[in-house]
Scaffold this active site. Structure first.
Site, PDB file in Angstrom:
ATOM      1  N   CYS A 165     -15.692   8.811 -28.792  1.00  0.00           N
ATOM      2  CA  CYS A 165     -14.275   8.834 -29.166  1.00  0.00           C
ATOM      3  C   CYS A 165     -13.908  10.223 -29.660  1.00  0.00           C
ATOM      4  CB  CYS A 165     -14.014   7.800 -30.257  1.00  0.00           C
ATOM      5  SG  CYS A 165     -12.338   7.809 -30.895  1.00  0.00           S
ATOM      6  N   SER A 181     -12.315  11.087 -32.204  1.00  0.00           N
ATOM      7  CA  SER A 181     -12.326  11.295 -33.653  1.00  0.00           C
ATOM      8  C   SER A 181     -13.610  11.955 -34.152  1.00  0.00           C
ATOM      9  CB  SER A 181     -12.107   9.970 -34.373  1.00  0.00           C
ATOM     10  OG  SER A 181     -10.854   9.448 -34.019  1.00  0.00           O
ATOM     11  N   HIS A 237     -13.080  15.460 -34.096  1.00  0.00           N
ATOM     12  CA  HIS A 237     -12.296  15.868 -35.263  1.00  0.00           C
ATOM     13  C   HIS A 237     -13.195  16.265 -36.433  1.00  0.00           C
ATOM     14  CE1 HIS A 237      -8.579  14.871 -33.399  1.00  0.00           C
ATOM     15  NE2 HIS A 237      -8.604  13.578 -33.585  1.00  0.00           N
ATOM     16  N   HIS A 259     -18.594   6.117 -34.101  1.00  0.00           N
ATOM     17  CA  HIS A 259     -17.943   5.015 -34.808  1.00  0.00           C
ATOM     18  C   HIS A 259     -17.421   3.961 -33.828  1.00  0.00           C
ATOM     19  CE1 HIS A 259     -14.744   7.692 -33.591  1.00  0.00           C
ATOM     20  NE2 HIS A 259     -13.956   6.629 -33.601  1.00  0.00           N
ATOM     21  N   CYS A 283     -13.239   0.701 -31.293  1.00  0.00           N
ATOM     22  CA  CYS A 283     -12.231   1.688 -31.729  1.00  0.00           C
ATOM     23  C   CYS A 283     -11.134   1.828 -30.679  1.00  0.00           C
ATOM     24  CB  CYS A 283     -12.861   3.052 -32.028  1.00  0.00           C
ATOM     25  SG  CYS A 283     -11.639   4.311 -32.441  1.00  0.00           S
TER      26      CYS A 283
HETATM   27 ZN   LIG Z   1     -12.353   6.338 -32.456  1.00  0.00          ZN
END
Ligand SMILES: [Zn+2]
Ligand SMILES: [Zn+2]
Length: 368
Positions: free
Chosen positions: A40, A42, A45, A61, A167
């Site tokens: 993902c 994120s 990030h 995650h 997610c």
């Molecule tokens: Zn995610």
């Protein structure tokens, strides 16, 4: 025990795949043997600092696997159960959970702190305590997570596909049908067709939207969006505006989902121009923590009752929505196999993120 995990040791560094120590589960925790983990955005990030988290940290995650050990007092799941891990835990008892807003659960604040909910660490490497992205750390063959982060699923659902529902899929789906409140006959625009956007497009189709307009500069993503149910595609917001204006005879969309890689303040004005009266702009992509300015036509905001809504996990309730989405998958309504563009070994996690950044993947997947 020893396991292999991808650890991030500092900002703008590469993921380091190495042997780490993993403690057994404590009270209200379970150990999971991972089958697969989605890549993902994120976790990228964390590398860039858009999501501040203490280092070192085991990334990942979005995962699913099999429970191999439960901590003291755990009754919700048992050894051998198949589970999806939700990137947000839900305690079931706080004011938000009690109101059915489990995506906003109070313990969710812990997801970017590093340690488990009791403040101690399960992963250790190079003599240091290692945190876990979203309390999970799915970039690891084994992990220990709060039972509040697990959702038991049926044994016949393939765990590699189920991983994506932890997610991206649930976030994209919920952004449309929950935060965006899209209903049969509506028009929805999806800006950005990654793992979240591709799921948002499907949600528009499943909800019965009459027009689902997908916007992405990458041609293969526009083609994928059409396979997944987009009725129209556009390369940018201006092109989408022409299409939506024409299709809706100037009434514009009921919701516009911002599912780009990062949310920028400058995206709000074009998104607002794509929705009509009482239309919702759903901000699902994560903006920079210090971004304070957005552009918006305040005149239209008031007179057309337009709305800007943040969306976390698609305003979903994981214990209900994740099994429900997997039922939609079993029925052939929700496509998950098609979302997985490429698979990687854990050792190749950095190559997976290079492919994501280059726009080559809807979703990359680590298979253990
Ligand atoms: Zn995610
Ligand atoms: Zn709660």
């Amino acid at each position: 025990m020893k396991t292999r995990a991808a650890v991030l040791w500092g900002l703008h560094e590469k993921w380091e795949v190495e042997e780490v120590d993993l403690d057994p589960p404590k009270a209200a925790e379970v150990m999971v043997k991972l089958t697969a983990s989605g890549l993902c955005h994120s976790d990228e990030h964390l590398v860039t600092g858009d999501i501040p988290i203490p280092f070192p940290v085991v990334g990942g995650h979005e995962g699913a696997g099999v429970v191999v050990e439960v901590g003291p007092g755990v009754t919700e799941v048992a050894e051998g159960d198949h589970v999806v891990m939700s990137f947000l835990p839900a305690c079931g008892r706080c004011s938000y959970c009690a109101r059915g807003m489990t995506n906003l659960c109070e313990v969710g604040a812990a997801v970017v702190l590093g340690p488990q909910l009791d403040g101690t660490y399960r992963f250790h490497a190079r003599g240091e305590e290692v945190g876990q992205m979203c309390l999970l750390g799915t970039f690891s063959e084994y992990t220990v997570v709060p039972v509040a982060s697990t959702i038991k699923i049926d044994d016949d659902i393939p765990l590699d596909k189920a991983a994506l529902v932890g997610c991206g899929v649930t976030t994209g789906y919920g952004s449309v049908v929950r935060t965006g409140e899209i209903k049969a006959g509506d028009t929805v625009v999806v800006m950005g067709v990654g793992g979240i956007g591709a799921s948002a497009v499907q949600a528009g189709r499943i909800a019965g939207a009459r027009y689902v307009v997908a916007v992405d500069p990458v041609e293969f993503k526009r083609e994928m969006a059409q396979e997944l149910g987009a009725t129209h595609v556009a390369a940018d917001a201006d092109e989408a505006w022409e299409i939506v204006a024409d299709l809706t005879r100037g009434q514009y969309a009921d919701a516009c989902i911002i599912s780009t890689d990062v949310a920028e303040g400058s995206y709000i004005a074009p998104a607002l121009s794509l929705v009509g009266k009482r239309g919702r702009v759903v901000v699902t992509a994560i903006g920079h923590p210090d971004e304070m300015s957005i552009a918006a036509n305040l005149f239209e905001l008031t007179l057309y009752e337009k709305q800007i809504r943040g969306s976390l996990f698609g305003s979903s309730n994981a214990q209900h929505d994740i099994p429900r989405l997997l039922e939609l998958y079993r029925l052939g309504l929700l496509k998950l196999d098609e979302l997985i563009t490429r698979e990687y070994s854990l050792e190749n996690v950095n190559a997976g993120y290079d492919d994501m950044k280059a726009g080559r993947n809807i979703r990359g997947l680590i298979r253990y």
